[in-house]
Structure formats: C-alpha cells, structure tokens
Design an enzyme around this catalytic site. Structure first.
Site, PDB file in Angstrom:
ATOM      1  N   ASP A  58      -2.565   5.682  18.649  1.00  0.00           N
ATOM      2  CA  ASP A  58      -3.334   5.806  19.920  1.00  0.00           C
ATOM      3  C   ASP A  58      -2.481   6.403  20.933  1.00  0.00           C
ATOM      4  O   ASP A  58      -2.800   7.186  21.638  1.00  0.00           O
ATOM      5  CB  ASP A  58      -4.101   4.680  20.371  1.00  0.00           C
ATOM      6  CG  ASP A  58      -5.141   4.207  19.183  1.00  0.00           C
ATOM      7  OD1 ASP A  58      -5.648   5.075  18.650  1.00  0.00           O
ATOM      8  OD2 ASP A  58      -5.064   3.055  18.990  1.00  0.00           O
ATOM      9  N   ARG A  78     -14.672   3.290  11.440  1.00  0.00           N
ATOM     10  CA  ARG A  78     -13.721   2.170  10.808  1.00  0.00           C
ATOM     11  C   ARG A  78     -14.368   1.109  10.282  1.00  0.00           C
ATOM     12  O   ARG A  78     -13.878   0.483   9.371  1.00  0.00           O
ATOM     13  CB  ARG A  78     -12.404   1.912  11.931  1.00  0.00           C
ATOM     14  CG  ARG A  78     -11.576   3.190  12.063  1.00  0.00           C
ATOM     15  CD  ARG A  78     -10.397   2.780  12.956  1.00  0.00           C
ATOM     16  NE  ARG A  78      -9.858   4.047  13.704  1.00  0.00           N
ATOM     17  CZ  ARG A  78      -9.602   4.706  14.318  1.00  0.00           C
ATOM     18  NH1 ARG A  78     -10.929   4.534  15.232  1.00  0.00           N
ATOM     19  NH2 ARG A  78      -8.942   5.666  14.720  1.00  0.00           N
ATOM     20  N   HIS A 103      -8.590  -0.724  18.650  1.00  0.00           N
ATOM     21  CA  HIS A 103      -8.037   0.567  17.733  1.00  0.00           C
ATOM     22  C   HIS A 103      -9.363   1.153  17.212  1.00  0.00           C
ATOM     23  O   HIS A 103      -9.481   1.270  15.921  1.00  0.00           O
ATOM     24  CB  HIS A 103      -7.109   0.329  16.748  1.00  0.00           C
ATOM     25  CG  HIS A 103      -6.570   1.496  15.843  1.00  0.00           C
ATOM     26  ND1 HIS A 103      -5.918   2.605  16.252  1.00  0.00           N
ATOM     27  CD2 HIS A 103      -6.717   1.581  14.697  1.00  0.00           C
ATOM     28  CE1 HIS A 103      -5.820   3.501  15.416  1.00  0.00           C
ATOM     29  NE2 HIS A 103      -6.240   2.875  14.455  1.00  0.00           N
ATOM     30  N   GLY A 139       0.832  -1.021   0.137  1.00  0.00           N
ATOM     31  CA  GLY A 139      -0.093   0.290  -0.074  1.00  0.00           C
ATOM     32  C   GLY A 139       1.079   1.318   0.105  1.00  0.00           C
ATOM     33  O   GLY A 139       0.408   2.227   0.491  1.00  0.00           O
TER      34      GLY A 139
END
Ligand code: APR
Length: 313
Positions: A152, A89, A179, A10
C-alpha cells in the site's frame, strides 16, 4: 542472529518465486529456506545457481515445515490462494485462514521467537488468526507478528510520484489502517517531500490506492492478483526486519497489535523496528477522523472473524 535465516512459506507461488529471487539477492540474508506443498526442489535449484551469498534449502510438504522454520529469524508467508475478478480479499477467508492457522501452529513450536510477516490475504484477519494460534501455544509476542502492508505504501508512492511528476524513489507516503478497501488510509497530507494536494486530487487518489489491488486482479483477468509488486514489497519489508534484528533500527508501516487508535486491536501505523521486532509504535497524528472511523468499524469485523475462526465459534 548474525547470519540471518529467512524462511519463505509459499515459495513456489506467484508471489513466492519473485520474492525468493529478491531475498536471494539480499546481501543481509545468509540462509533462505523455501517451503511449499509443491515444486520447491525446482525453485531452490534454480535460485541456488545465483552467485549471491544466501544458502538456499528446499522443504516440501507438512513433514518438512518444522525444518524449514527452525532457527529462522524471519518467516515470510505468502502461502494461499489468490483473488480472481469479482472476489474481495475477504472471499479468500475460508481457504487461507486454515492455511495460516496450520503453518503458524508449527511455527509456534519450531520457531517461537521468529519475526513473522504475513502476506496471505485477508491480512486484516490472518494476522489475528496467527496471534490466536501463538497465544494458544503460549508464545505470542505482539512485537514479533506483522501483517505486510508495504504494498500500500509502495503503490501510494508510485501514484503520487506519477501524478506530481516527482522522483518515485524519493517520495514517502505513510499508509495506516488495514490492508483492504476502506481500511487502507493513505496519509497524503504527510507526503515527503511536502506536497500539496487539491481536494479533487485527494478524492481521486485515495480510492485508487484503496482499490489498487483490484486494478491488478481485473487486468490479470482470472490469472490472480498482484505478484511482482507484492514480491518487491515483501522483500523490502523482510529486509527491514532483518536490518532491525542486526541493530539497524528503522521505521516501516505495518499491521500489528497496537493501541494507536482507540477501539481497535490491530492497526497499521509507522513502527520502529529493532532486534525484537516492534520497538516503538509511532502511531497516527491527526488525520481525517471519518476515514479512521470507517476503517475501525470494518477492521473490527475482520479481526473478530479471524479470532472466531481459531476459537471455533
Ligand atoms: N503450505 C504452503 N504453501 C501452500 C499451502 C500450504 N498449506 N497452500 C498453498 N500453498 C502455496 C501454493 O502451492 C502456491 O505455490 O502457496 C502458493 C500460492 O501461490 P499462488 O497461488 O500463485 O498465489 P499468489 O498470487 O502468490 O498469492 C498468495 O498472497 O497476496 C496474497 O491474496 C494473495 O492470499 C494470496 C497469497
């Protein structure tokens, strides 16, 4: 190996490009393999002009994935689609679940011993998806698979330092759980150097940390989710994995298969990283049980969804 190879899947995206830049500058990385379905030759040419040690190679499209990940010590995965305003998400699930499943299918065959760090959201589900694919191929090792929750931690440290006027680079805040939303549990009481928070401060900071990603999604107004801070967090975590491989044991929070908390299979806590990934799960010391309980219930839904996706239920 002594010449660590890091594969970035990616690599052409909003996270991938700055993450590639940071990895190219990491003195511990000997080979940076960039993989994406588009634009890797350009990104690789650009990065290869930087006068740092890492050799850069480009790999484009499924036919070149095998070469990208073969012999990789660490594989970092930000491939996928990002959030737009109004999306959680979990709304990314259908697209990103398939992307992660297919990437890990090849990793299982070409690089079964690599440490895999997943950034692709929803991390709570994409990590169990990767685990199921590795199990199906008979190569799952729970010490070697990670969901990256470092952002986080980074955000918690930034927000605490801002609120208290501390030096952000010297502020340490562990974050456990998952998450997304209420699964993100910042352990403010364990802030270092030791810091006192009023109940009011905790009641403000906790939801801000939990919703910090949405702050960025809304500010970007349709252009995506966090990329620059996520890239920094991803590079910091990849560096920690490589240091561990080289025998420099270190502690990081990460979402891994864990028995730290009863009744949930994957949970982020501080873990000790070494040559084979997770050497030791350090677990959670007592924290607000109510937050843990809410997190476990939500995490179990996310985990089950990932498992069912691979098992075709
Ligand atoms: N294989 C490899 N790369 C892929 C694939 C695939 N099957 N599908 C998409 N990509 C690439 C895209 O070509 C693009 O370069 O993934 C990259 C994603 O980049 P962006 O769309 O800019 O998304 P980004 O903001 O980087 O976020 C990616 O990370 O934090 C998570 O929630 C975020 O899941 C999202 C992911």
């Amino acid at each position: 190996s002594s010449q660590p190879k890091v594969a970035l899947l990616g690599a052409s995206g909003g996270i991938g490009q700055p993450l590639g830049l940071l990895l190219k500058q990491d003195p511990l990385v000997a080979h940076l393999a960039l993989y994406d379905v588009v634009n890797t030759p350009g990104v690789a040419a650009d990065l290869s002009h930087i006068d740092s040690k890492a050799k850069v190679t480009a790999h484009t499209g499924a036919a070149e994935l095998h070469a990208a990940v073969k012999d990789a010590d660490v594989i970092v995965i930000p491939a996928g689609v990002p959030r737009k305003p109004g999306m959680t998400r979990d709304d990314l699930f259908n697209t990103n679940a398939g992307i992660v499943r297919d990437l890990v299918e090849t990793i299982a065959k070409a690089a079964p011993k690599a440490l895999i760090a997943i950034i692709t959201n929803p991390v709570n589900s994409t990590v169990p998806i990767a685990a199921e694919v590795l199990k199906k191929n008979g190569v799952y090792d729970k010490r070697r698979l990670f969901g990256v929750t470092t952002l986080d931690v980074v955000r918690s440290q930034a927000f605490v330092a801002e609120l208290k006027g501390h030096d952000a680079t010297k502020t340490v805040v562990p974050v456990v759980g998952g998450h997304a939303g209420i699964t993100i549990i910042p352990l403010l009481s364990q802030t270092k150097p030791s810091t006192k928070f009023s109940d009011e401060e905790i009641a403000k900071l906790t939801p801000r940390i939990q919703d910090a990603g949405t702050e960025v999604v809304n500010a970007k107004a349709g252009a995506g989710s966090a990329t620059l801070s996520m890239a920094l967090a991803g590079a910091r975590f990849a560096n920690a994995l490589v240091r561990g491989i080289k025998g420099d044991k270190n502690v990081q929070c990460a979402y891994v298969e864990s028995d730290a908390v009863k009744g949930v299979q994957y949970f982020s806590t501080p873990v000790e990283l070494g040559p084979n990934g997770v050497e030791k799960i350090l677990g959670v010391t007592s924290y607000e049980q109510k937050l843990i309980d809410a997190s476990v219930a939500e995490l179990n839904k996310n985990i089950e969804k990932g498992v069912a996706f691979v098992k075709g239920k």
